[in-house]
Design a protein around this motif. Structure first.
Motif, short mmCIF file in Angstrom:
data_model
loop_
_atom_site.label_atom_id
_atom_site.label_comp_id
_atom_site.label_asym_id
_atom_site.label_seq_id
_atom_site.Cartn_x
_atom_site.Cartn_y
_atom_site.Cartn_z
N GLU A 10 0.70 0.06 14.31
CA GLU A 10 -0.98 0.87 14.05
C GLU A 10 0.33 2.31 12.49
OE1 GLU A 10 -2.76 1.94 18.14
OE2 GLU A 10 -0.46 2.74 17.96
N ALA A 11 2.08 2.18 12.83
CA ALA A 11 2.66 3.04 11.86
C ALA A 11 2.32 1.99 10.57
CB ALA A 11 3.55 3.29 12.43
N GLU A 12 2.48 1.06 11.00
CA GLU A 12 2.48 0.48 9.22
C GLU A 12 1.42 -0.31 8.50
OE1 GLU A 12 3.89 -4.17 8.02
OE2 GLU A 12 3.91 -3.69 9.86
N GLU A 13 0.13 -0.18 9.74
CA GLU A 13 -1.33 0.24 9.19
C GLU A 13 -1.61 1.28 8.70
OE1 GLU A 13 -5.41 0.11 10.89
OE2 GLU A 13 -4.51 -1.49 11.55
N ILE A 14 -1.32 2.47 8.95
CA ILE A 14 -0.78 3.77 8.44
C ILE A 14 0.23 3.98 7.55
CG2 ILE A 14 -0.47 5.80 8.77
CD1 ILE A 14 -0.88 5.65 11.51
N LEU A 15 0.66 2.87 7.19
CA LEU A 15 1.78 2.93 6.17
C LEU A 15 0.52 2.51 4.79
CD1 LEU A 15 4.30 3.14 4.57
CD2 LEU A 15 5.22 0.83 5.56
N TRP A 16 0.03 0.87 5.29
CA TRP A 16 -0.59 0.55 3.64
C TRP A 16 -1.64 0.81 3.81
CZ3 TRP A 16 1.97 -1.39 0.38
CH2 TRP A 16 3.71 -2.61 1.68
N TYR A 17 -2.69 1.66 4.77
CA TYR A 17 -3.73 1.56 4.71
C TYR A 17 -4.00 2.70 4.30
CZ TYR A 17 -5.32 -2.93 5.84
OH TYR A 17 -5.15 -4.53 5.28
N GLU A 18 -2.98 4.23 4.61
CA GLU A 18 -3.64 5.43 4.24
C GLU A 18 -2.58 5.90 2.98
OE1 GLU A 18 -4.84 5.96 9.04
OE2 GLU A 18 -4.14 7.76 8.06
#
Length: 176
Positions: A105-113
């Protein structure tokens, strides 16, 4: 305000949608786009660059703005014009652990936000090195996303992927 023909009036089943025009400067080029937000705070992002392409974050909409700010603040350190060291990786890993987000989830925030807004700092000759204020992060994140842009082979993408591997290693060490 006249909206482009590709801009949807509703998102799935007549959901209420708020529209906001965004104007940003990137490398001296003016970019105009639009952002649509569902009332639930979970965002669908649109811009002329990804017209018709929607990315809906899988990260829980229940993550409060204060918690999201803590993650944004930590992840933004990967984009500072400074040398990143083990202390930084440990700080980011600890911030993820304290947020109760999973590593994915943190990686998704990194790449998409975070990445779409802050990656240009790494291309700047005189990039930000002291960090961004909370107000700036809240005002500018998350941003409209072109998902294909984060899967390229640019040197910045490679650098952030290598940094993320170090964060993941620190996270696993802290949570073993």
């Amino acid at each position: 305000m006249q909206l482009p023909s590709w801009f949807p009036k509703t998102l799935g089943g007549g959901s209420v949608v708020f529209r906001q025009k965004l104007t940003r400067r990137l490398n001296g080029t003016k970019t105009v786009g639009f952002v649509s937000l569902r009332y639930t705070i979970l965002a669908n992002h649109f811009s002329p660059l990804n017209a018709g392409v929607r990315h809906q974050s899988k990260v829980s909409a229940s993550l409060m703005k204060e918690e999201r700010l803590k993650i944004w603040r930590a992840l933004s350190d990967l984009f500072l014009d400074t040398e990143i060291d083990e202390l930084t990786f440990n700080y980011i890993a600890r911030s993820i652990s304290e947020s109760e987000l999973s590593l994915s989830e943190a990686e998704e925030i990194l790449w998409y936000e975070v990445y779409p807004v802050l990656e240009s700092n790494l291309r700047s000759v005189a990039g930000v090195w002291e960090g961004w204020s909370d107000e700036w992060l809240l005002q500018n994140l998350p941003a409209p996303v072109r998902p294909s842009a984060i899967h390229g082979g640019s040197s910045i993408v490679k650098e952030i992927k290598q940094c993320w591997q170090q964060v993941a290693k620190a996270y696993e060490g802290q949570n073993a």
